[in-house]
Design a protein around this motif. Structure first.
Motif, PDB file in Angstrom:
ATOM      1  N   ASN A  89      18.051 -58.713 -57.403  1.00 26.78           N
ATOM      2  CA  ASN A  89      16.955 -57.770 -57.624  1.00 26.78           C
ATOM      3  C   ASN A  89      17.065 -57.246 -59.055  1.00 26.78           C
ATOM      4  OD1 ASN A  89      19.023 -55.878 -57.605  1.00 26.78           O
ATOM      5  ND2 ASN A  89      18.480 -55.033 -55.601  1.00 26.78           N
ATOM      6  N   ILE A 149      17.990 -60.589 -45.886  1.00 30.98           N
ATOM      7  CA  ILE A 149      16.686 -60.920 -46.477  1.00 30.98           C
ATOM      8  C   ILE A 149      16.201 -62.268 -45.957  1.00 30.98           C
ATOM      9  CG2 ILE A 149      15.519 -61.528 -48.636  1.00 30.98           C
ATOM     10  CD1 ILE A 149      17.377 -59.434 -49.982  1.00 30.98           C
ATOM     11  N   GLU A 153      14.964 -61.983 -42.406  1.00 32.07           N
ATOM     12  CA  GLU A 153      13.647 -61.358 -42.317  1.00 32.07           C
ATOM     13  C   GLU A 153      12.555 -62.338 -42.747  1.00 32.07           C
ATOM     14  OE1 GLU A 153      10.711 -58.360 -41.769  1.00 32.07           O
ATOM     15  OE2 GLU A 153      12.719 -58.769 -40.968  1.00 32.07           O
ATOM     16  N   LEU A 162      14.003 -60.807 -56.287  1.00 30.89           N
ATOM     17  CA  LEU A 162      13.141 -59.967 -55.469  1.00 30.89           C
ATOM     18  C   LEU A 162      12.349 -58.988 -56.338  1.00 30.89           C
ATOM     19  CD1 LEU A 162      15.855 -58.911 -52.849  1.00 30.89           C
ATOM     20  CD2 LEU A 162      14.305 -60.845 -52.666  1.00 30.89           C
ATOM     21  N   GLY A 163      11.328 -58.378 -55.729  1.00 28.82           N
ATOM     22  CA  GLY A 163      10.654 -57.239 -56.344  1.00 28.82           C
ATOM     23  C   GLY A 163       9.582 -57.563 -57.358  1.00 28.82           C
ATOM     24  N   LYS A 220       5.589 -58.892 -58.519  1.00 28.72           N
ATOM     25  CA  LYS A 220       4.180 -58.901 -58.138  1.00 28.72           C
ATOM     26  C   LYS A 220       3.533 -60.127 -58.773  1.00 28.72           C
ATOM     27  CE  LYS A 220      -0.188 -56.358 -58.618  1.00 28.72           C
ATOM     28  NZ  LYS A 220      -0.844 -55.166 -59.242  1.00 28.72           N
ATOM     29  N   ALA A 265      11.305 -53.059 -59.984  1.00 30.76           N
ATOM     30  CA  ALA A 265      10.524 -53.779 -58.970  1.00 30.76           C
ATOM     31  C   ALA A 265       9.055 -53.389 -59.080  1.00 30.76           C
ATOM     32  CB  ALA A 265      11.055 -53.479 -57.590  1.00 30.76           C
ATOM     33  N   GLY A 283       6.653 -55.292 -56.911  1.00 35.10           N
ATOM     34  CA  GLY A 283       6.008 -55.768 -55.693  1.00 35.10           C
ATOM     35  C   GLY A 283       7.040 -56.339 -54.745  1.00 35.10           C
ATOM     36  N   LYS A 284       6.582 -57.183 -53.839  1.00 34.40           N
ATOM     37  CA  LYS A 284       7.455 -57.724 -52.803  1.00 34.40           C
ATOM     38  C   LYS A 284       7.641 -59.238 -52.896  1.00 34.40           C
ATOM     39  CE  LYS A 284       6.225 -54.083 -49.494  1.00 34.40           C
ATOM     40  NZ  LYS A 284       5.689 -53.776 -48.137  1.00 34.40           N
ATOM     41  N   ASP A 285       7.107 -59.855 -53.942  1.00 34.45           N
ATOM     42  CA  ASP A 285       7.195 -61.312 -54.039  1.00 34.45           C
ATOM     43  C   ASP A 285       8.580 -61.752 -54.515  1.00 34.45           C
ATOM     44  OD1 ASP A 285       4.533 -61.888 -53.233  1.00 34.45           O
ATOM     45  OD2 ASP A 285       3.816 -61.282 -55.211  1.00 34.45           O
ATOM     46  N   GLY A 330       7.420 -66.872 -49.396  1.00 37.24           N
ATOM     47  CA  GLY A 330       6.749 -65.876 -48.568  1.00 37.24           C
ATOM     48  C   GLY A 330       5.403 -66.335 -48.072  1.00 37.24           C
ATOM     49  N   GLU A 361       2.639 -64.442 -47.426  1.00 35.93           N
ATOM     50  CA  GLU A 361       1.452 -63.788 -47.983  1.00 35.93           C
ATOM     51  C   GLU A 361       0.902 -64.554 -49.184  1.00 35.93           C
ATOM     52  OE1 GLU A 361       2.108 -59.683 -48.779  1.00 35.93           O
ATOM     53  OE2 GLU A 361       2.599 -59.180 -46.698  1.00 35.93           O
TER      54      GLU A 361
END
Length: 464
Positions: free
Chosen positions: A42, A55, A58, A86-87, A89, A280, A282-284, A417, A419
């Motif tokens: 991260n 991670i 999940e 991680l983290g 966008k 960070a 976002g979550k991408d 991911g 999304e």
């Protein structure tokens, strides 16, 4: 590729014997790199084994426990050496107009520096717009550094780049075609095919879009394999995508730019904050993969081969220049043979007739193995994307051809991911609706003239 450019490539390849380079034994390398544990990073650095495992668990829970995640994460980190971060966008930019608008907005907000690397920078409306805004920012004290490929910009007047230099912009010509201007070994066939923009070390753009009006206005000053005028007087626009990325992985993309600058012995860069602290956004989850001929083997090539080999449900590919080597061809047919849905959207026409027909020479083998092939109509396809099993996506500059895997500097982003993959699926479906399926029975009845063109083009595959 322009006809003139292709002639230059063939001539130089014959002189320098670049055909000696070979692709790696993918089976042996993949076997060597198995058996590790997945690791993530991260904004603050590497995560512990326990956190990385959580991670991954999940990710698998959200994706239906698809095995490609763990297998591919482990292989990629061993193959590429670049972290999975991680983290971030990631914004999918669906065409040239959308991409240029986002780029211009980021450039105008720059406060420290702008690093631009592009295979092609043309002296047309879009190229001049970029020149104007970059010069404007340089005049405000924002340091602008530009790398362009000597071969890719063969048709761009030197005066275009001299204007940038005169305005204070640091301009670097990648592997000049003129040996008298080379500052290092004359590697004529090593081209910088990357498309990368990094602004203030915080926002990056990567994908397949060069700096050229063909992506925005549909103006197409290139010879094509088929007529590009579905409507009288109207040229067909180019179809391509790009990514806008914010977050910690931007630092990895910045490293790739700096490495190229150093390798090409560019002028010392002005002291700027090239590596700011990144938080960070976002979550991408993203991995940046840079590939060069200096590597022991093509990092993106082995990444793609392994990802196709790990696919369980489907492999969806959109590709501008498809000239597969035997191992890539085997990976695609093997995937189809074990029940994976393999769909490929390829160009219905191209700016390179020889590449177009070389790719088509493999259609029969692929179709007989169960691979589904579609040709894009209405637009000149220039995208280079792969997404697999609804969780693994790859966007970048790499073509599925020998030149990208052996001779070019390339850059790609892998995004994990569901999304983001859903956005890729929506775009793939849209392209599919505008494409024509290639039927094996009808394809086997194609004309002798097409077969001759395919045969002749295939003889030059290694040079394409």
């Amino acid at each position: 590729m322009h006809t003139l450019k292709f002639a230059v490539v063939v001539a130089f390849c014959l002189v320098t014997e670049t055909g000696c380079a070979t692709l790696p034994d993918t089976d042996a390398l993949i076997e060597r790199h198995t058996g590790q544990a997945a690791r993530f990073e991260n904004a603050r650095g590497s995560l512990s084994t326990g956190k990385s495992a959580a991670i991954l668990a999940e990710l698998k829970r959200k994706s239906g426990d698809i095995d490609i995640l763990e297998k591919q994460i482990v292989l990629e980190q061993a193959i590429t050496g670049s972290p999975l971060i991680l983290g971030n966008k990631v914004t999918l930019l669906r065409d040239g107009a959308e991409t240029y608008a986002a780029m211009f907005a980021a450039i105008r907000k720059a406060r420290d520096h702008i690093n631009l690397e592009s295979y092609i920078i043309e002296d047309d409306d879009i190229g001049r717009q970029f020149a104007d805004v970059l010069l404007e920012q340089q005049g405000r004290g924002v340091q602008v550094n530009v790398i362009y490929d000597s071969f890719g910009a063969l048709n761009t007047p030197k005066a275009f780049f001299e204007r940038l230099t005169d305005g204070g912009i640091n301009v670097l010509e990648f592997n000049p075609l003129n040996p008298l201007t080379v500052k290092k070994a004359w590697l004529i066939d090593n081209r910088d095919h990357r498309k990368l923009l990094v602004v203030d070390g915080k926002i990056a753009f990567v994908g397949g879009i060069n700096i050229s009006s063909v992506y925005s206005s549909g103006s197409i000053p290139r010879r094509s394999a088929r007529p590009l005028r579905p409507e009288a007087g109207k040229a067909v626009p180019w179809r391509d995508i790009h990514l806008q990325i914010e977050g910690p992985v931007v630092g990895e993309l910045q490293k790739l730019f700096m490495e190229t600058w150093e390798k090409q012995r560019g002028q010392p860069l002005a002291a700027k904050d090239y590596f700011p602290t990144l938080e960070a956004q976002g979550k991408d989850i993203v991995r940046a993969i840079g590939s060069t001929p200096d590597d022991p083997y093509s990092l993106i090539y082995l990444t793609l081969i392994s990802a196709i080999g790990n696919a369980e449900k489907y492999v969806h590919i959109t590709q501008a220049y498809f000239v597969p080597d035997p191992q890539l061809l085997q990976a695609l047919t093997d995937a189809a043979g074990r029940g994976v849905e393999v769909k490929m959207i390829l160009p219905g026409h191209s700016d390179s007739e020889i590449v177009f027909h070389a790719g088509r020479s493999h259609y029969s083998t692929l179709l007989k193995a169960g691979v589904k092939i579609y040709e894009r109509r209405g637009q000149l396809l220039h995208s280079k994307t792969v997404f697999i099993d609804g969780v693994w996506s790859c966007v970048g500059s790499t073509n599925l051809d020998w030149r990208s895997f052996l001779d070019n500097d390339e850059i790609n982003a892998v995004i994990l991911g569901r999304e983001f993959a859903q956005q890729m699926q929506a775009m793939f479906t849209k392209n599919l609706e505008a494409s024509e399926a290639i039927d094996l029975e009808r394809w086997e009845r194609r004309s002798p003239m097409l077969r001759i063109k395919e045969w002749g083009s295939r003889l030059l595959e290694r040079l394409l």
